[in-house]
Design an enzyme around this catalytic site. Structure first.
Site, PDB file in Angstrom:
ATOM      1  N   ASP A  24      34.415  37.687  29.519  1.00  0.00           N
ATOM      2  CA  ASP A  24      33.101  37.395  30.102  1.00  0.00           C
ATOM      3  C   ASP A  24      31.972  37.850  29.181  1.00  0.00           C
ATOM      4  O   ASP A  24      30.853  37.367  29.276  1.00  0.00           O
ATOM      5  CB  ASP A  24      32.954  38.098  31.451  1.00  0.00           C
ATOM      6  CG  ASP A  24      33.898  37.492  32.487  1.00  0.00           C
ATOM      7  OD1 ASP A  24      34.127  36.275  32.423  1.00  0.00           O
ATOM      8  OD2 ASP A  24      34.418  38.244  33.333  1.00  0.00           O
ATOM      9  N   ASN A  36      42.173  41.182  26.436  1.00  0.00           N
ATOM     10  CA  ASN A  36      42.681  41.631  27.748  1.00  0.00           C
ATOM     11  C   ASN A  36      44.193  41.452  27.791  1.00  0.00           C
ATOM     12  O   ASN A  36      44.801  40.994  26.825  1.00  0.00           O
ATOM     13  CB  ASN A  36      41.976  40.871  28.873  1.00  0.00           C
ATOM     14  CG  ASN A  36      42.205  39.376  28.762  1.00  0.00           C
ATOM     15  OD1 ASN A  36      43.331  38.906  28.842  1.00  0.00           O
ATOM     16  ND2 ASN A  36      41.131  38.628  28.536  1.00  0.00           N
ATOM     17  N   LYS A  39      33.957  32.326  44.252  1.00  0.00           N
ATOM     18  CA  LYS A  39      34.050  31.603  42.960  1.00  0.00           C
ATOM     19  C   LYS A  39      34.213  30.106  43.172  1.00  0.00           C
ATOM     20  O   LYS A  39      33.656  29.289  42.434  1.00  0.00           O
ATOM     21  CB  LYS A  39      35.244  32.126  42.155  1.00  0.00           C
ATOM     22  CG  LYS A  39      34.944  33.441  41.472  1.00  0.00           C
ATOM     23  CD  LYS A  39      36.130  34.014  40.741  1.00  0.00           C
ATOM     24  CE  LYS A  39      35.827  35.478  40.430  1.00  0.00           C
ATOM     25  NZ  LYS A  39      36.953  36.201  39.881  1.00  0.00           N
ATOM     26  N   ASP A  47      30.735  30.268  30.683  1.00  0.00           N
ATOM     27  CA  ASP A  47      31.796  30.080  31.673  1.00  0.00           C
ATOM     28  C   ASP A  47      32.347  28.647  31.500  1.00  0.00           C
ATOM     29  O   ASP A  47      31.685  27.670  31.851  1.00  0.00           O
ATOM     30  CB  ASP A  47      31.254  30.299  33.093  1.00  0.00           C
ATOM     31  CG  ASP A  47      32.383  30.363  34.103  1.00  0.00           C
ATOM     32  OD1 ASP A  47      33.290  29.507  34.052  1.00  0.00           O
ATOM     33  OD2 ASP A  47      32.370  31.291  34.937  1.00  0.00           O
ATOM     34  N   ILE A  48      33.544  28.560  30.941  1.00  0.00           N
ATOM     35  CA  ILE A  48      34.123  27.251  30.597  1.00  0.00           C
ATOM     36  C   ILE A  48      34.386  26.426  31.856  1.00  0.00           C
ATOM     37  O   ILE A  48      34.071  25.246  31.943  1.00  0.00           O
ATOM     38  CB  ILE A  48      35.434  27.443  29.791  1.00  0.00           C
ATOM     39  CG1 ILE A  48      35.148  28.273  28.538  1.00  0.00           C
ATOM     40  CG2 ILE A  48      36.059  26.098  29.436  1.00  0.00           C
ATOM     41  CD1 ILE A  48      36.386  28.787  27.839  1.00  0.00           C
ATOM     42  N   PHE A 100      41.387  29.723  38.571  1.00  0.00           N
ATOM     43  CA  PHE A 100      42.206  30.853  39.019  1.00  0.00           C
ATOM     44  C   PHE A 100      41.254  32.013  39.288  1.00  0.00           C
ATOM     45  O   PHE A 100      40.241  32.157  38.594  1.00  0.00           O
ATOM     46  CB  PHE A 100      43.220  31.257  37.934  1.00  0.00           C
ATOM     47  CG  PHE A 100      44.551  30.565  38.083  1.00  0.00           C
ATOM     48  CD1 PHE A 100      44.663  29.210  37.883  1.00  0.00           C
ATOM     49  CD2 PHE A 100      45.684  31.297  38.438  1.00  0.00           C
ATOM     50  CE1 PHE A 100      45.880  28.565  38.024  1.00  0.00           C
ATOM     51  CE2 PHE A 100      46.907  30.664  38.583  1.00  0.00           C
ATOM     52  CZ  PHE A 100      47.015  29.303  38.388  1.00  0.00           C
TER      53      PHE A 100
END
Ligand code: CTP
Length: 403
Positions: free
Chosen positions: A277, A208, A335, A304-305, A321
């Site tokens: 993801d 990304n 979230k 998901d860390i 974030f």
């Protein structure tokens, strides 16, 4: 560097003409600087120049009785919080690696218990010489910090590695070597930054647009507040901030492993990374050839860390974030709750927004309806505001209006 004592050794190379500027850079950062010159250095720059910029009498001679009475070579060695040698010539590096003590600077280097750092400067062939490389390796193995050298055109007309690092960069690196001070002293801050790369085949990956700039700025700000900082970074084009320990990774799985290795004793975890993801479920071992009109790559979820850290029984203060293109605060709130976070920093991303840019704009949200706008600004400034906010929250100060 407020009040820190830096003993700046100047040895006899042409780069010594840059050392008065280095003295100024160190003083600008709040350090006190005592210059010690070798005889060779005095051939290039007058001691008077250093005296003028440092405000202190320059020392050179081991046998100067009056100077030794004022502060002996042993007292000089004890006075220093850091011994920094810039420029460090090939000859001085050889002296240091053999433990010789035939001049004042070499003696101070042997007698000090402070960290020692060198900024080598010499002709590129001298730097590449096996003897110099072996000496530098010896010094590194003994814990001496080596700043640079850089490469480029040299005073001798040659081009290559061996140029002294620029004074502003040496001052920043020196700051990184000094023990950290500030409200986060004694605290470990673990940060993820940058993109991840998920392998399709040996030559292709999915990634990304994250540049890592926000995470690196947060790492720098945390270190400036005195923290021990570990930065787990995906592939980016940035140097590790001085004094920050960087762990380089590529994929989301590697980032997860690196975070889990470091998280046990972390006090604060800040996830700024743009973690993939999804990843190709079965990456090919050999290059995929252009055979069919259409190529399908089946993707599977990555771990998901951030959520994994937040789920731990003994967990650090956990900050996420939220990068959103629309309905920013609602998505961020979702979230915050779903991942069970202590704080989330929400920002808008999209075409020409945030990714690869120097600016950002952040809104902080925390459980119980807390909300604070940090506004828009340079990522470096927002990082400082974010870290100050976290310091206030972690130390239990409710009044954060001064941030
Ligand atoms: N994050 C993470 N590990 C992942 C995915 C995200 O640690 N596998 C972290 C990011 O570092 C960030 C936060 O989770 O701090 C939110 O990331 P974001 O990409 O905005 O959201 P996602 O949780 O991935 O959800 P979505 O992509 O659906 O918006």
């Amino acid at each position: 560097m407020d009040g820190k004592h830096i003993l700046l050794g100047v040895t006899g190379g042409i780069a010594a003409y840059k050392s008065p500027d280095l003295v100024r850079r160190l003083i600008e950062r709040g350090a006190q600087v005592q210059v010690v010159m070798t005889a060779g250095a005095r051939e290039f720059v007058s001691p008077l120049t250093f005296q003028a910029v440092s405000g202190r009498e320059v020392r050179s001679d081991l046998w100067d009785e009056s100077a030794e009475r004022a502060m002996s070579h042993i007292e000089l060695a004890r006075w220093a919080d850091l011994v920094l040698i810039a420029p460090a010539t090939a000859d001085f590096i050889a002296h240091l690696s053999h433990g010789l003590a035939d001049n004042l600077l070499a003696t101070v280097c042997l007698a000090t218990s402070a960290p020692v750092a060198i900024a080598p400067a010499m002709n590129q062939q001298m730097w590449a010489n096996a003897a110099t490389q072996a000496n530098v390796a010896t010094l590194r193995a003994r814990g001496v910090h080596v700043f640079g050298p850089g490469s480029g055109s040299q005073a001798c007309g040659e081009v290559g590695e061996g140029r002294m690092m620029e004074p502003v960069d040496i001052a920043a690196a020196a700051f990184g070597v000094l023990p950290a001070e500030g409200p986060l002293k004694g605290r470990k801050v673990l940060i993820t930054a940058g993109p991840t790369r998920e392998r399709i085949d040996p030559v292709r990956f999915i990634s990304n647009r994250s540049s890592g700039k926000m995470g690196y700025a947060v790492a720098q700000a945390a270190r400036d507040r005195g923290a021990e900082v570990v930065l787990v970074s995906g592939p980016v084009n940035l140097c590790a901030p001085p004094g920050v320990r960087r762990v380089c990774v590529e994929s989301a799985a590697q980032m997860y492993d690196a975070v889990m290795r470091e998280v046990d004793d972390a006090d604060i975890f800040i996830a700024t990374a743009a973690v993939a993801d999804y990843r190709p479920a079965a990456p090919a071992n050999i290059k995929i050839k252009k055979v069919n009109d259409c190529l399908e790559v089946r993707m599977e979820r990555t771990i998901d860390i951030l959520a994994a850290v937040a789920q731990r029984e003994r967990r650090p203060y956990t900050v996420g974030f939220a990068a959103e293109t629309n309905d920013i605060e609602n998505h961020a709130l979702a979230k915050l709750t779903k991942k069970n976070l202590d704080l989330i920093a929400a920002n808008e991303v999209g075409d020409n927004k945030v990714f690869e840019q120097d600016d950002n704009s952040l809104v902080l949200l925390w459980p119980g309806g807390g909300r604070q706008e940090l506004g828009a600004g340079a990522k470096t400034e927002l990082a400082v505001k974010l870290v100050d906010f976290i310091v206030a929250r972690v130390s239990g100060r409710c009044d954060v209006t001064d941030i």
